[in-house]
Write a protein that holds these residues in place. Structure first.
Motif, PDB file in Angstrom:
ATOM      1  N   UNK A  92      35.534  33.655  64.397  1.00 40.50           N
ATOM      2  CA  UNK A  92      36.883  33.519  63.856  1.00 40.50           C
ATOM      3  C   UNK A  92      37.845  34.482  64.559  1.00 40.50           C
ATOM      4  N   UNK A 106      35.748  44.514  57.872  1.00 41.80           N
ATOM      5  CA  UNK A 106      35.791  45.376  56.689  1.00 41.80           C
ATOM      6  C   UNK A 106      35.863  44.503  55.434  1.00 41.80           C
ATOM      7  N   UNK A 110      33.301  44.542  52.205  1.00 44.10           N
ATOM      8  CA  UNK A 110      33.724  44.732  50.816  1.00 44.10           C
ATOM      9  C   UNK A 110      33.249  43.575  49.937  1.00 44.10           C
ATOM     10  N   UNK A 111      33.356  42.346  50.460  1.00 44.23           N
ATOM     11  CA  UNK A 111      32.926  41.175  49.685  1.00 44.23           C
ATOM     12  C   UNK A 111      31.427  41.259  49.425  1.00 44.23           C
ATOM     13  N   UNK A 114      30.657  43.299  46.570  1.00 39.21           N
ATOM     14  CA  UNK A 114      30.880  42.548  45.323  1.00 39.21           C
ATOM     15  C   UNK A 114      29.696  41.646  45.021  1.00 39.21           C
ATOM     16  N   UNK A 118      27.267  41.768  41.801  1.00 37.04           N
ATOM     17  CA  UNK A 118      27.410  40.698  40.808  1.00 37.04           C
ATOM     18  C   UNK A 118      26.243  39.724  40.743  1.00 37.04           C
TER      19      UNK A 118
ATOM     20  N   UNK B 221      42.490  52.012  48.340  1.00 34.84           N
ATOM     21  CA  UNK B 221      41.514  51.387  49.238  1.00 34.84           C
ATOM     22  C   UNK B 221      41.137  50.005  48.723  1.00 34.84           C
ATOM     23  N   UNK B 222      40.973  49.885  47.396  1.00 38.82           N
ATOM     24  CA  UNK B 222      40.603  48.592  46.830  1.00 38.82           C
ATOM     25  C   UNK B 222      41.716  47.559  46.969  1.00 38.82           C
ATOM     26  N   UNK B 225      42.662  45.193  51.178  1.00 34.36           N
ATOM     27  CA  UNK B 225      42.338  43.867  51.702  1.00 34.36           C
ATOM     28  C   UNK B 225      43.380  42.817  51.288  1.00 34.36           C
ATOM     29  N   UNK B 270      35.232  38.625  38.678  1.00 30.95           N
ATOM     30  CA  UNK B 270      34.718  39.714  39.512  1.00 30.95           C
ATOM     31  C   UNK B 270      34.847  39.388  41.005  1.00 30.95           C
ATOM     32  N   UNK B 271      35.147  38.132  41.319  1.00 28.51           N
ATOM     33  CA  UNK B 271      35.324  37.777  42.733  1.00 28.51           C
ATOM     34  C   UNK B 271      36.785  37.619  43.120  1.00 28.51           C
ATOM     35  N   UNK B 273      38.899  39.675  44.399  1.00 27.84           N
ATOM     36  CA  UNK B 273      39.218  40.214  45.719  1.00 27.84           C
ATOM     37  C   UNK B 273      38.805  39.256  46.822  1.00 27.84           C
ATOM     38  N   UNK B 274      37.733  38.508  46.564  1.00 33.35           N
ATOM     39  CA  UNK B 274      37.236  37.592  47.582  1.00 33.35           C
ATOM     40  C   UNK B 274      38.250  36.494  47.857  1.00 33.35           C
ATOM     41  N   UNK B 277      40.513  37.513  50.505  1.00 36.59           N
ATOM     42  CA  UNK B 277      39.804  37.547  51.782  1.00 36.59           C
ATOM     43  C   UNK B 277      39.648  36.145  52.351  1.00 36.59           C
ATOM     44  N   UNK B 280      42.761  35.016  53.811  1.00 38.97           N
ATOM     45  CA  UNK B 280      42.990  35.660  55.100  1.00 38.97           C
ATOM     46  C   UNK B 280      42.179  34.997  56.208  1.00 38.97           C
ATOM     47  N   UNK B 281      40.913  34.700  55.911  1.00 45.07           N
ATOM     48  CA  UNK B 281      40.053  34.087  56.927  1.00 45.07           C
ATOM     49  C   UNK B 281      40.582  32.712  57.313  1.00 45.07           C
TER      50      UNK B 281
END
Lengths: 315, 297
Positions: A92, A106, A110-111, A114, A118, B221-222, B225, B270-271, B273-274, B277, B280-281
């Motif tokens: 990518x 990064x 981080x993912x 998680x 979880x 920091x959290x 992203x 709980x996901x 933040x994903x 991401x 973004x991807x």
């Protein structure tokens, strides 16, 4: 008694140092040779650690497992899965400015943190995996096992070192460095830049996966805190920068040097009064951050700077 | 429907404001100084703790103390730029990116060293009664304040960037640094203002985030992203785009855990933040220059 204690302290430093040496060699392939910025070392380390741990542990009701494969197969699986993830990230991002690769790697790290916390059916969440075997664990116990593990780790370090040296000096490595130093002229010479970069990134990530696997087998226990980005990602960057990016020997020297410093300061700080022990870890973190700045500004080429292999002509 | 607005939409706009304010700085730094500033989240944390320190001394509404945090963040950013980033400016920007990682570590350890690593709450810590509108909408006062403050800041920023000389030179440097330098623009002044605005907004964003939940050393920091995702979404070098990006990411994160289909959350909270991401991807694959024609560096 004093001496054997000291000896095994040294052994433990060398084992952890060897694992860091692997991470440094891997980062050196990515950054030193390929100029690729990987900010998610902890992520690839984690995937390797969990893969190898799950593949080798016995049956458990708390997490995925029961494969009971030998350690070597676990490490192979770790390399495969970490490499696969590296491939996806690289595919990518390599065509974009290196900053984007940093963000994506990064992000992956981080993912993954998680996911590890979880998805407890796979990883047992924050309670972690226990009873991870060591190589030849059934024949040995106690301190002799540490010695065998030391040999096991350093054998892998040496193998990776020779492979990395070979890669560095090969036509492949020369093209890679050409791309790193001047992308446009390498492209003009007909090199497929994207392909080279993806390959580099994948190789590096696979080695990082192996390092992760080894650390899981070393501690025999694995929890999400083992893949702390501070201890894995940051420290490895400082090690490579201080040791000399682009130089495989420098990578190993940097890993051992910085890791010894890090461990020795721990002995010192443990003698401080209790309220200062927690603070001392922040001071150490602060010093690592400052050390990185000093290295970046004053010793960018590190202790052992990169030395291009001499030209050889066929007679 | 009312639950949707009370528990999903309004909090989404509030967290969106936080992302928007943070992303503006990231986008401007990326556009003008050409590097992804990985210490931005921790700059937020530092600013937040500045407000917290002031709140320990002055017993007034912490919102009035945000300027203390802004000053702390601005001073730290300018100092870090002078001591750590400027010596590397002639090298490939990737060295500055590495340096910013180290700076992130320095900021975080300083916060932990000075204020400890436990969670800290603003004020008495009690729950403030929500604002009730038309007997149906119950929204947190803080969320309204965050959205209003962000809108006001956006207005001022727009005015600054389009009407003042400094603002215009900032846009010029972002569009074409060589041309700007040839035209005789003071690049160092532009860089200075980039840090001042970026750091000030980061402090505001961090304070809102901390007042909504609690302050802790990993706060910024959290948030890093999603803020990067917002900056890319809005287009690098487009502050207004970054604002919009921040709200889009905030909405996407919060609304992804709404029970759109059936009774369960679409994506487990709980996901959250994903989600940012993944956005973004997808952007990096499909449209790396962002929605608003930002530059692709």
């Amino acid at each position: 008694m004093e001496w054997t204690g000291l000896f095994f302290y040294l052994v433990s430093i060398l084992i952890a140092g060897g694992i860091y040496a692997l991470l440094c060699l891997a980062l050196n392939i990515q950054w030193g040779m390929g100029g690729l910025f990987n900010a998610g070392i902890a992520g690839f380390f984690a995937i390797g650690a969990y893969t190898s741990a799950i593949l080798t542990t016995g049956e458990s009701s708390k997490h995925l497992g029961g494969f009971g494969l030998p350690v070597f197969a676990g490490l192979l699986g770790a390399a495969l899965l970490a490499g696969l993830m590296g491939w996806a990230v690289a595919k990518i991002c390599v065509r974009l400015k290196s900053d984007y690769l940093a963000m994506a790697s990064i992000g992956i790290a981080e993912i993954l943190r998680l996911v590890i916390v979880n998805e407890s059916w796979v990883t047992n969440g924050s309670l972690g995996l226990a009873g991870i075997p060591r190589p030849f664990g059934e024949y040995l116990a106690g301190r002799s096992a540490d010695l065998v593990f030391l040999a096991y780790v350093w054998t892998i370090v040496l193998i990776v070192y020779f492979v990395a040296m070979r890669l560095y000096d090969s036509p492949w490595g020369r093209s890679l460095r050409a791309i790193r130093d001047n992308e446009a002229s390498a492209a003009a010479a007909g090199k497929n830049i994207e392909k080279f970069r993806v390959q580099t990134f994948v190789i590096g990530c696979a080695v990082m996966g192996v390092a992760g696997g080894l650390s899981a087998h070393y501690f025999r226990f694995l929890s999400p805190s083992a893949t702390d980005p501070l201890l894995v990602t940051f420290l490895v960057w400082v090690m490579l920068m201080a040791g000399g990016s682009g130089n495989n020997r420098g990578a190993i020297v940097g890993a051992l040097g910085i890791w010894s410093l890090w461990s020795m300061t721990e002995i010192f700080t443990n003698r401080l009064p209790l309220e200062w022990i927690t603070r001392s870890s922040y001071i150490r973190m602060l010093l690592v951050g400052l050390l990185l700045q000093v290295v970046l500004q004053k010793f960018r080429s590190g202790v052992l700077p990169e030395k291009s292999p001499p030209l050889r002509f066929r007679k | 429907m009312i639950d949707f607005i009370n528990f999903y939409l309004v909090p989404a706009l509030a967290i969106g404001s936080v992302y928007a304010l943070g992303a503006v700085g990231i986008s401007m730094i990326f556009g003008i100084l050409r590097f992804a500033h990985f210490a931005h989240g921790d700059l937020m944390t530092l600013g937040t703790y500045g407000v917290l320190a002031a709140a320990a001394i002055f017993p007034v509404n912490p919102l009035l103390l945000v300027p203390f945090g802004m000053v702390l963040a601005i001073v730290s950013a300018l100092l870090v730029d002078k001591v750590f980033y400027r010596p590397l400016r002639k090298l490939p920007t990737i060295y500055t990116v590495i340096s910013s990682f180290g700076v992130a570590l320095i900021f975080r350890s300083l916060v932990q060293l000075l204020w400890g690593s436990q969670n800290q709450v603003f004020g008495s810590g009690g729950v403030r009664p929500p604002l009730v509108l038309f007997d149906t909408f119950r929204v947190s006062v803080l969320h309204v304040q965050a959205v209003v403050a962000t809108s006001v800041i956006a207005l001022f920023l727009h005015f600054f960037l389009s009407r003042t000389k400094t603002g215009r030179s900032m846009r010029a440097v972002s569009d074409d640094p060589e041309l700007a330098q040839v035209a005789g623009l003071d690049t160092e002044k532009v860089v200075r203002w980039t840090w001042i605005i970026g750091a000030a907004l980061a402090a505001v964003a961090g304070s809102f985030a901390a007042m909504d939940t609690s302050a802790h050393p990993n706060l910024g920091w959290n948030l890093l992203m999603p803020m990067f995702a917002a900056a890319i979404l809005g287009g690098i070098g487009k502050p207004m785009g970054a604002m919009a990006g921040g709200y889009i990411i905030g909405l996407a994160e919060e609304l992804s855990s709404y029970h759109w289909i059936g009774d369960h959350a679409l994506i487990s909270p709980s996901y959250k933040t994903a989600v940012a991401f993944v956005i973004m991807i997808v952007l990096l694959i499909v449209k790396p220059q962002g929605l608003f024609k930002g530059r692709l560096l």
